[in-house]
Structure formats: C-alpha cells, structure tokens
Scaffold this motif. Structure first.
Motif, PDB file in Angstrom:
ATOM      1  N   ILE A 112     -31.898  63.592 -22.355  1.00 56.93           N
ATOM      2  CA  ILE A 112     -31.921  63.191 -20.948  1.00 56.93           C
ATOM      3  C   ILE A 112     -30.499  63.141 -20.369  1.00 56.93           C
ATOM      4  N   LEU A 113     -29.550  62.728 -21.170  1.00 61.96           N
ATOM      5  CA  LEU A 113     -28.144  62.755 -20.734  1.00 61.96           C
ATOM      6  C   LEU A 113     -27.734  64.177 -20.360  1.00 61.96           C
ATOM      7  N   ILE A 114     -28.123  65.136 -21.189  1.00 55.22           N
ATOM      8  CA  ILE A 114     -27.787  66.541 -20.926  1.00 55.22           C
ATOM      9  C   ILE A 114     -28.437  67.001 -19.622  1.00 55.22           C
ATOM     10  N   THR A 115     -29.696  66.612 -19.422  1.00 57.82           N
ATOM     11  CA  THR A 115     -30.396  66.969 -18.177  1.00 57.82           C
ATOM     12  C   THR A 115     -29.664  66.400 -16.966  1.00 57.82           C
ATOM     13  N   GLY A 116     -29.283  65.117 -17.036  1.00 57.36           N
ATOM     14  CA  GLY A 116     -28.567  64.496 -15.930  1.00 57.36           C
ATOM     15  C   GLY A 116     -27.227  65.154 -15.673  1.00 57.36           C
ATOM     16  N   TYR A 117     -26.533  65.499 -16.738  1.00 55.39           N
ATOM     17  CA  TYR A 117     -25.201  66.113 -16.635  1.00 55.39           C
ATOM     18  C   TYR A 117     -25.269  67.450 -15.884  1.00 55.39           C
ATOM     19  N   PHE A 118     -26.311  68.240 -16.171  1.00 57.55           N
ATOM     20  CA  PHE A 118     -26.409  69.564 -15.566  1.00 57.55           C
ATOM     21  C   PHE A 118     -27.179  69.596 -14.253  1.00 57.55           C
TER      22      PHE A 118
ATOM     23  N   TYR B  85     -23.350  60.560 -13.800  1.00 57.41           N
ATOM     24  CA  TYR B  85     -22.076  59.867 -13.571  1.00 57.41           C
ATOM     25  C   TYR B  85     -20.961  60.508 -14.397  1.00 57.41           C
ATOM     26  N   ILE B  86     -21.276  60.846 -15.640  1.00 58.71           N
ATOM     27  CA  ILE B  86     -20.286  61.503 -16.504  1.00 58.71           C
ATOM     28  C   ILE B  86     -19.860  62.835 -15.895  1.00 58.71           C
ATOM     29  N   LYS B  87     -20.819  63.571 -15.346  1.00 57.28           N
ATOM     30  CA  LYS B  87     -20.525  64.869 -14.742  1.00 57.28           C
ATOM     31  C   LYS B  87     -19.617  64.718 -13.518  1.00 57.28           C
TER      32      LYS B  87
END
Length: 365
Positions: free
Chosen positions: A62-68, A197-199
C-alpha cells in the motif's frame, strides 16, 4: 500490486520481496506453526518472523501504491483490468477444481465468483479495490493541504488507528477486522497517505540516513522485534495466557509493523537500479497472490502439496519454507505471464479501452 511500466526497479524488487513475505506468512499460518509449542526452539524465531511478514508485506504494497498514485489520476481501463484479473483467477481455479474432481459445482458459488469483490472472495482485493476507487477523492483532498496540514492529518490517523491498537491488546473496535475486511480500509488509507507524503515531502530524518546504515538498522531492529515476540509467546505458552500479544503486535495497525514498513520502504527508495527481468516478475505479483490465496486451493497447497509436516520438527523446515516460497513465486510468475499475454493483452488490444473510456475517466476523476 499494480502492474508497472518502466519504474525504478528497486520498488519492483520490493514488490517481489513483499509477495514472498506474504507467501511465507501463509506457509506458517496454514500449517499452524506459529501457535504450536512443539516447534523446535531454533525454528520458533523463524516461524514468528514468517508470521509477522504477512501484514508487513501488505503495508509495504500500500505504501508503494500511495507513493506512485498520490499525484496521478486513475483510468477506468485499469479498474477493469484489475477486476478482470481477479475474476480470471477466481473463476478459473473454481472451474479447474471442478474438472479435476476436487470440487462440486454450485451455482451460488459461481455467481459469487463472478462478482469476487462484492462477495469478498479475496479480503485484500476487496479493500484494495475500494481504496483504488477512492484515490481521486483522496488525491483531490491532499492537493489542498499544506505540508503541516498533511502532517497533522497523518498524526490524527495515527492517534486514532495505530496507538490504541498497539496499547489495547484486543479492542472491540478492531475485533471485527477478522470478520469484516472492509474495516481495514482506514489502515489501508493511512498507509496510502504515508506513501504519498514520502513522495511529495519525504521524511527528513530518514532521508538523512545513509542507505547501508538504514539496511543494518532494519535487520538488527526487526530481529530484536522478532526475538521479543518469541520470548513473549514462550511466556504465554508457559502460563497458558490466551491474550496472544504477538498476534496484536504483528497486525497492520501495530505501531512497530507500521514503523518497519516505512523504514524498509525507505531502504529500497534509496536504491537506484533498472532491471527488465525484475520489472517483468514484479508485474506478476498480484497474480501470484490471487493464485495462492484462492480459498479452494490455499490450504491444500500449503499442507497436502508442500507437505511441510515431514520437516517441522527439524531446522530443515526453514530450508523447505524458503524453497517453497521460491517455487510458488516461479510457478505463479509463469502462469500470470501466460494470462497476461493470452487473455489480458488480447482483450484490451481488441477493445481499445483507453480511447473508448476517456469520458468515464473524466467522470471518476
């Protein structure tokens, strides 16, 4: 778990590792190793680690999904592609099990299989699919937030979701997660927002840490976490404690699982490399998940087919588990590549959906 184009292969490698984590968790879970006091002492930390990997892998996905996806729009063709993939695996495996005599035809089950999201045939996909549909609304809301407002939003989510669950072993609010998967939508949303947020802004304290130092920290820190859980479980066995603290501390909202999801994600964020092979394998991770998680074959796969009970009282179970994970990934990858080229690409090329669904794209975004 989305299909990728030419993304940084470090994240694609992380996808592959995450699906391997989930498979390893299923291997331990379906064979009852995690709550078995007769497992040899040398194997117990491994079993605990494998068990904890399940929700850690989910959070990372899910982190990867949010990042992209935090700054992107969704396409109706992608929604249809995702739904078709879920449908293909569920109905396909259902039909195969009937043909080989391992299952009986049931019209009600077939109807449910034709609507796998509505009837929750895969808990992860039910929650993920709804999250995906909400991406335009989430992104539009985030666009209007300053960095400080975004940070406060994450803190509020953390206070509501993460801290109570970590402190209160089995709160009534979270006991329904086991029965109603959609109750996990809030934690999915939080992980998506953290990835976003990280992105957009990054986390300064993690940005400043050298890559190799962060990798060492993750290895040592997570090892200490697993040893602590193993000791806690041994005390529970000794005093017949039914609380099962290790179950709580290894769930998605656990503060340590959330924390290590972020730090592990950052370790791979700092890597920069490209590999066509890694990207191809990564594109099959959703298919691998759908295949091995199917309710008609998951228990048979991890018990009758793999037969780990021959080794579970010896350290060889660790080798067997690792080889089993590699085997499932390889077989699943081959099957999904065949599905992509025979079914998916043929249908979407024939229908030319990207051009035909532009008005729908405008509506859902």
């Amino acid at each position: 778990m989305n299909k990728t184009k030419e993304r940084d292969s470090s994240f694609e490698l992380l996808r592959i590792i995450s699906i391997a984590m989930i498979i390893l968790c299923h291997y331990t879970l379906y064979n009852g190793f995690i709550h078995n006091p007769n497992v040899p002492a040398i194997v117990k930390p491994f079993s605990m680690c494998a068990f904890s990997f399940g929700k850690l892998g989910v959070n990372i996905f899910i982190l990867i999904t949010g990042y992209f996806m935090i700054s992107k729009k969704i396409k109706f063709s992608k929604i249809l592609q995702l739904w078709l993939e879920i449908l293909t695996y569920y109905v396909g495996i259902y039909i195969i099990t009937i043909v080989i005599g391992k299952n009986k035809f049931d019209i009600k089950e077939l109807i449910h299989g034709l609507m796998p999201i509505s009837f929750n045939r895969y808990w992860f996909m039910t929650v993920y699919f709804l999250l995906y549909l909400l991406i335009p609304n989430i992104n539009k809301y985030i666009e209007n937030l300053s960095k400080e407002e975004y940070k406060k939003l994450l803190i509020k989510f953390g206070i509501i979701l993460v801290i109570p669950y970590t402190i209160i072993y089995k709160s009534t609010a979270y006991s329904i997660i086991e029965t109603y998967p959609l109750s996990q939508l809030p934690i999915f949303t939080l992980m998506y927002l953290i990835g976003g947020y990280i992105k957009i802004y990054g986390i300064s304290k993690l940005e400043d840490i050298k890559k190799y130092k962060l990798i060492i920290f993750n290895i040592l820190g997570y090892s200490a976490f697993i040893l602590l859980l193993t000791v806690i479980q041994e005390l529970e066995f000794k005093y017949n404690n039914s609380v099962r603290i290790e179950n709580v501390l290894t769930q998605q909202p656990s503060i340590l699982i959330v924390f290590f999801s972020i730090t592990i994600f950052y370790s791979f964020k700092k890597m920069k490399f490209n590999s066509k092979l890694i990207n191809i394998i990564s594109s099959t991770t959703l298919g691998i998940y759908l295949m091995q998680s199917h309710g008609l074959i998951n228990i048979r796969l991890y018990t009758s087919l793999l037969q780990p009970y021959h080794y579970y009282k010896t350290p060889l179970i660790i080798v067997h588990a690792i080889l089993s994970v590699i085997g499932i990934v390889i077989v699943g990858c081959i099957i999904d590549l065949l599905r992509q080229y025979i079914i998916e690409k043929s249908i979407f090329k024939l229908m030319n959906l990207d051009e035909k669904t532009k008005k729908i794209d405008n509506f859902i975004n």
